[in-house]
Design a protein around this motif. Structure first.
Motif, PDB file in Angstrom:
ATOM      1  N   VAL A 116      28.939 -53.904 -10.039  1.00  0.00           N
ATOM      2  CA  VAL A 116      28.872 -52.913 -11.120  1.00  0.00           C
ATOM      3  C   VAL A 116      30.196 -52.186 -11.246  1.00  0.00           C
ATOM      4  O   VAL A 116      30.728 -51.987 -12.346  1.00  0.00           O
ATOM      5  CB  VAL A 116      27.724 -51.912 -10.868  1.00  0.00           C
ATOM      6  CG1 VAL A 116      27.750 -50.795 -11.911  1.00  0.00           C
ATOM      7  CG2 VAL A 116      26.388 -52.627 -10.880  1.00  0.00           C
ATOM      8  N   SER A 117      30.755 -51.793 -10.085  1.00  0.00           N
ATOM      9  CA  SER A 117      32.033 -51.091 -10.106  1.00  0.00           C
ATOM     10  C   SER A 117      33.120 -51.957 -10.721  1.00  0.00           C
ATOM     11  O   SER A 117      33.907 -51.500 -11.562  1.00  0.00           O
ATOM     12  CB  SER A 117      32.423 -50.693  -8.683  1.00  0.00           C
ATOM     13  OG  SER A 117      33.677 -50.044  -8.679  1.00  0.00           O
ATOM     14  N   ARG A 118      33.175 -53.249 -10.342  1.00  0.00           N
ATOM     15  CA  ARG A 118      34.202 -54.139 -10.886  1.00  0.00           C
ATOM     16  C   ARG A 118      34.007 -54.368 -12.376  1.00  0.00           C
ATOM     17  O   ARG A 118      34.970 -54.486 -13.133  1.00  0.00           O
ATOM     18  CB  ARG A 118      34.189 -55.478 -10.136  1.00  0.00           C
ATOM     19  CG  ARG A 118      34.631 -55.387  -8.685  1.00  0.00           C
ATOM     20  CD  ARG A 118      34.973 -56.767  -8.114  1.00  0.00           C
ATOM     21  NE  ARG A 118      33.869 -57.719  -8.263  1.00  0.00           N
ATOM     22  CZ  ARG A 118      32.863 -57.837  -7.408  1.00  0.00           C
ATOM     23  NH1 ARG A 118      32.805 -57.041  -6.328  1.00  0.00           N
ATOM     24  NH2 ARG A 118      31.914 -58.748  -7.590  1.00  0.00           N
ATOM     25  N   ALA A 119      32.763 -54.424 -12.819  1.00  0.00           N
ATOM     26  CA  ALA A 119      32.485 -54.667 -14.238  1.00  0.00           C
ATOM     27  C   ALA A 119      33.008 -53.541 -15.118  1.00  0.00           C
ATOM     28  O   ALA A 119      33.377 -53.761 -16.276  1.00  0.00           O
ATOM     29  CB  ALA A 119      30.977 -54.839 -14.449  1.00  0.00           C
ATOM     30  N   PHE A 120      33.072 -52.333 -14.577  1.00  0.00           N
ATOM     31  CA  PHE A 120      33.543 -51.189 -15.352  1.00  0.00           C
ATOM     32  C   PHE A 120      35.000 -50.822 -15.064  1.00  0.00           C
ATOM     33  O   PHE A 120      35.494 -49.808 -15.550  1.00  0.00           O
ATOM     34  CB  PHE A 120      32.651 -49.967 -15.077  1.00  0.00           C
ATOM     35  CG  PHE A 120      31.356 -49.993 -15.834  1.00  0.00           C
ATOM     36  CD1 PHE A 120      31.291 -49.554 -17.147  1.00  0.00           C
ATOM     37  CD2 PHE A 120      30.205 -50.490 -15.229  1.00  0.00           C
ATOM     38  CE1 PHE A 120      30.094 -49.590 -17.843  1.00  0.00           C
ATOM     39  CE2 PHE A 120      29.000 -50.529 -15.920  1.00  0.00           C
ATOM     40  CZ  PHE A 120      28.941 -50.081 -17.238  1.00  0.00           C
ATOM     41  N   THR A 121      35.672 -51.685 -14.277  1.00  0.00           N
ATOM     42  CA  THR A 121      37.072 -51.434 -13.958  1.00  0.00           C
ATOM     43  C   THR A 121      37.936 -52.430 -14.716  1.00  0.00           C
ATOM     44  O   THR A 121      37.853 -53.636 -14.457  1.00  0.00           O
ATOM     45  CB  THR A 121      37.327 -51.572 -12.450  1.00  0.00           C
ATOM     46  OG1 THR A 121      36.498 -50.648 -11.739  1.00  0.00           O
ATOM     47  CG2 THR A 121      38.795 -51.286 -12.134  1.00  0.00           C
ATOM     48  N   PRO A 122      38.755 -51.984 -15.660  1.00  0.00           N
ATOM     49  CA  PRO A 122      39.611 -52.902 -16.415  1.00  0.00           C
ATOM     50  C   PRO A 122      40.495 -53.730 -15.497  1.00  0.00           C
ATOM     51  O   PRO A 122      41.131 -53.204 -14.575  1.00  0.00           O
ATOM     52  CB  PRO A 122      40.460 -51.951 -17.280  1.00  0.00           C
ATOM     53  CG  PRO A 122      39.627 -50.705 -17.405  1.00  0.00           C
ATOM     54  CD  PRO A 122      38.912 -50.584 -16.090  1.00  0.00           C
ATOM     55  N   GLY A 123      40.493 -55.037 -15.723  1.00  0.00           N
ATOM     56  CA  GLY A 123      41.338 -55.939 -14.939  1.00  0.00           C
ATOM     57  C   GLY A 123      40.749 -56.395 -13.630  1.00  0.00           C
ATOM     58  O   GLY A 123      41.337 -57.250 -12.942  1.00  0.00           O
ATOM     59  N   ALA A 124      39.590 -55.853 -13.226  1.00  0.00           N
ATOM     60  CA  ALA A 124      38.988 -56.253 -11.950  1.00  0.00           C
ATOM     61  C   ALA A 124      38.385 -57.658 -12.068  1.00  0.00           C
ATOM     62  O   ALA A 124      38.017 -58.120 -13.150  1.00  0.00           O
ATOM     63  CB  ALA A 124      37.917 -55.253 -11.538  1.00  0.00           C
ATOM     64  N   SER A 125      38.271 -58.323 -10.922  1.00  0.00           N
ATOM     65  CA  SER A 125      37.758 -59.690 -10.891  1.00  0.00           C
ATOM     66  C   SER A 125      36.234 -59.686 -10.922  1.00  0.00           C
ATOM     67  O   SER A 125      35.581 -59.210  -9.975  1.00  0.00           O
ATOM     68  CB  SER A 125      38.252 -60.396  -9.625  1.00  0.00           C
ATOM     69  OG  SER A 125      37.699 -61.685  -9.525  1.00  0.00           O
ATOM     70  N   VAL A 126      35.656 -60.203 -12.016  1.00  0.00           N
ATOM     71  CA  VAL A 126      34.209 -60.318 -12.148  1.00  0.00           C
ATOM     72  C   VAL A 126      33.931 -61.409 -13.174  1.00  0.00           C
ATOM     73  O   VAL A 126      34.639 -61.547 -14.177  1.00  0.00           O
ATOM     74  CB  VAL A 126      33.575 -58.970 -12.576  1.00  0.00           C
ATOM     75  CG1 VAL A 126      34.115 -58.512 -13.917  1.00  0.00           C
ATOM     76  CG2 VAL A 126      32.056 -59.052 -12.589  1.00  0.00           C
ATOM     77  N   PRO A 147      32.280 -63.535 -16.229  1.00  0.00           N
ATOM     78  CA  PRO A 147      31.714 -63.111 -17.521  1.00  0.00           C
ATOM     79  C   PRO A 147      30.197 -62.960 -17.460  1.00  0.00           C
ATOM     80  O   PRO A 147      29.634 -62.046 -18.075  1.00  0.00           O
ATOM     81  CB  PRO A 147      32.130 -64.241 -18.463  1.00  0.00           C
ATOM     82  CG  PRO A 147      33.353 -64.833 -17.843  1.00  0.00           C
ATOM     83  CD  PRO A 147      33.133 -64.732 -16.365  1.00  0.00           C
ATOM     84  N   GLU A 148      29.523 -63.867 -16.712  1.00  0.00           N
ATOM     85  CA  GLU A 148      28.066 -63.801 -16.619  1.00  0.00           C
ATOM     86  C   GLU A 148      27.621 -62.505 -15.931  1.00  0.00           C
ATOM     87  O   GLU A 148      26.702 -61.827 -16.381  1.00  0.00           O
ATOM     88  CB  GLU A 148      27.540 -65.014 -15.842  1.00  0.00           C
ATOM     89  CG  GLU A 148      26.022 -65.027 -15.712  1.00  0.00           C
ATOM     90  CD  GLU A 148      25.524 -66.184 -14.860  1.00  0.00           C
ATOM     91  OE1 GLU A 148      24.301 -66.303 -14.687  1.00  0.00           O
ATOM     92  OE2 GLU A 148      26.362 -66.972 -14.366  1.00  0.00           O
ATOM     93  N   ARG A 157      29.384 -59.705 -15.641  1.00  0.00           N
ATOM     94  CA  ARG A 157      29.733 -58.570 -16.489  1.00  0.00           C
ATOM     95  C   ARG A 157      28.662 -58.370 -17.576  1.00  0.00           C
ATOM     96  O   ARG A 157      28.248 -57.242 -17.870  1.00  0.00           O
ATOM     97  CB  ARG A 157      31.106 -58.764 -17.132  1.00  0.00           C
ATOM     98  CG  ARG A 157      31.569 -57.553 -17.957  1.00  0.00           C
ATOM     99  CD  ARG A 157      32.854 -57.861 -18.714  1.00  0.00           C
ATOM    100  NE  ARG A 157      33.931 -58.230 -17.808  1.00  0.00           N
ATOM    101  CZ  ARG A 157      34.692 -57.355 -17.173  1.00  0.00           C
ATOM    102  NH1 ARG A 157      34.470 -56.050 -17.338  1.00  0.00           N
ATOM    103  NH2 ARG A 157      35.659 -57.759 -16.374  1.00  0.00           N
ATOM    104  N   GLU A 158      28.217 -59.464 -18.182  1.00  0.00           N
ATOM    105  CA  GLU A 158      27.211 -59.368 -19.234  1.00  0.00           C
ATOM    106  C   GLU A 158      25.903 -58.791 -18.691  1.00  0.00           C
ATOM    107  O   GLU A 158      25.283 -57.941 -19.325  1.00  0.00           O
ATOM    108  CB  GLU A 158      26.962 -60.749 -19.838  1.00  0.00           C
ATOM    109  CG  GLU A 158      25.976 -60.719 -21.002  1.00  0.00           C
ATOM    110  CD  GLU A 158      25.727 -62.101 -21.586  1.00  0.00           C
ATOM    111  OE1 GLU A 158      24.794 -62.234 -22.396  1.00  0.00           O
ATOM    112  OE2 GLU A 158      26.454 -63.049 -21.218  1.00  0.00           O
ATOM    113  N   LYS A 159      25.489 -59.226 -17.496  1.00  0.00           N
ATOM    114  CA  LYS A 159      24.275 -58.682 -16.884  1.00  0.00           C
ATOM    115  C   LYS A 159      24.402 -57.176 -16.644  1.00  0.00           C
ATOM    116  O   LYS A 159      23.491 -56.400 -16.921  1.00  0.00           O
ATOM    117  CB  LYS A 159      24.004 -59.374 -15.544  1.00  0.00           C
ATOM    118  CG  LYS A 159      23.515 -60.794 -15.633  1.00  0.00           C
ATOM    119  CD  LYS A 159      23.281 -61.331 -14.218  1.00  0.00           C
ATOM    120  CE  LYS A 159      22.788 -62.779 -14.240  1.00  0.00           C
ATOM    121  NZ  LYS A 159      22.603 -63.289 -12.860  1.00  0.00           N
ATOM    122  N   VAL A 160      25.553 -56.780 -16.124  1.00  0.00           N
ATOM    123  CA  VAL A 160      25.779 -55.371 -15.799  1.00  0.00           C
ATOM    124  C   VAL A 160      25.769 -54.526 -17.073  1.00  0.00           C
ATOM    125  O   VAL A 160      25.123 -53.464 -17.136  1.00  0.00           O
ATOM    126  CB  VAL A 160      27.107 -55.192 -15.037  1.00  0.00           C
ATOM    127  CG1 VAL A 160      27.485 -53.705 -14.949  1.00  0.00           C
ATOM    128  CG2 VAL A 160      27.020 -55.800 -13.648  1.00  0.00           C
TER     129      VAL A 160
END
Length: 350
Positions: A28-38, A40-41, A43-46
């Motif tokens: 969750v933290s990475r999904a909301f951090t620009p440029g973080a490694s996550v 696409p699937e 990120r979409e769930k989060v």
């Protein structure tokens, strides 16, 4: 919001988003951090889970972890009054667009209020502090500097600060020449005993320019830079045998007080009996009740340059302080008489 164990509504947490999305808390933290490694699937769930729960990132906590609060303090006295209110509105809008969280510190009028303001400002470790003209006292500014605050000063001069200033002197001298160019040689100055840096600059420049051309000048100052202060100044200026033909007012609120006193206490017509020039061009200056000729300060322009100074200071913390100086443009309305053709021996307003 979600219900806590005691039944009280609380903010939705990142952990709740993680549980709804079926991912880890760190995802969750990475999904909301620009440029973080996550992926696409993930990120979409989060993002879907966050939208369903109404989750918002805790920027304050994130900023504290990164040692960058994103808070910017606006320090002002009587922020609700006159031009200052419009400037605060423009600054807060510009800072929010930048991604900052502006918070207003009203320094108040007593030692206790000033102490509380200092505690609020320094306790939250603001990213920068913007100091508006006339407030706070120099001791407050020095304390901010000792606490490592990045300082931007508007309308006043402080060592070690970046500055945004309106050229009060040029405008006030132009006001004197405008009156003289229209054959008005008995002049008045409606000032303020508040003695803020901007007020003092305007008063001194107008008096110097008028006297340089041999004009007769009477000065009166109200207790404060507001409508009541304008009425007080008008009482002193107009209750004389040789009242002024024209009055320069150091701000628009004072000008409104002067104009209303002239009309309703002394039976004078504006501009036939008394011409008036103000300073600021707040929205009320264009109202039919006043139609005030005045010098315009643009709050949005000041805000843009203030944010530009903030960007430069954050990018180069050790750079030498810099100053932006803006012109106050004359806006002519009905409080000035129609200009005659200029005689050769009269100064031009240009």
């Amino acid at each position: 919001m979600s219900l806590t164990d005691d039944g009280v509504r609380g903010f939705v947490s990142a952990q709740q988003v993680a549980e709804r999305a079926g991912v880890s808390r760190s995802a969750v933290s990475r999904a909301f951090t620009p440029g973080a490694s996550v992926s696409p699937e993930t990120r979409e769930k989060v993002m879907r889970a966050a939208a369903e729960l109404g989750y918002q990132v805790n920027d304050l906590a994130r900023g504290l972890l990164a040692n960058r609060s994103r808070l910017v303090g606006l320090v002002a006295t009587r922020p609700e009054v006159g031009f200052r209110a419009h400037l605060v509105a423009a600054l807060t809008a510009a800072l929010i667009r930048r991604g900052n969280l502006p918070f207003l510190i009203n320094t108040g009028s007593s030692a206790a209020e000033l102490e509380a303001a200092q505690a609020a400002l320094f306790g939250y470790r603001a990213e920068a502090t913007i100091i508006l003209s006339g407030s706070p006292p120099a001791s407050f500014v020095e304390l901010a500097r000792r606490n490592g605050q990045r300082l931007i000063s508007i309308g006043r001069s402080e060592p070690g600060c970046d500055h945004v200033k309106v050229d009060n002197e040029v405008a006030a001298r132009e006001a004197a020449r405008l009156f003289l160019a229209r054959g008005l040689t008995r002049l008045g100055l409606a000032g303020s005993a508040s003695g803020t840096p901007s007020i003092v600059e305007r008063e001194q420049a107008f008096l110097d320019e008028a006297r340089r051309f041999g004009a007769q000048v009477a000065a009166a100052r109200g207790a404060d830079s507001d409508y009541a202060g304008g009425q007080q100044a008008a009482q002193a200026l107009f209750a004389t045998v040789e009242r002024p033909q024209a009055v320069f007012c150091v701000n628009d609120l004072i000008a409104f007080g002067v104009m209303d006193a002239a009309r309703y206490r002394f039976g004078l017509r504006v501009p036939q009996d008394i011409a008036v020039i103000g300073f600021d061009d707040i929205p009320e200056a264009s109202w039919d009740a006043y139609r005030l000729s005045t010098f315009r300060q643009d709050p949005a322009e000041i805000a843009v340059h203030t944010v530009a100074h903030l960007d430069r200071r954050l990018a180069s913390p050790a750079a030498e302080p810099s100053t932006t100086r803006l012109k106050a443009v004359f806006v002519e309305r009905a409080s000035m008489p129609v200009p005659p053709s200029l005689p050769a021996n009269r100064p031009s307003a240009e």
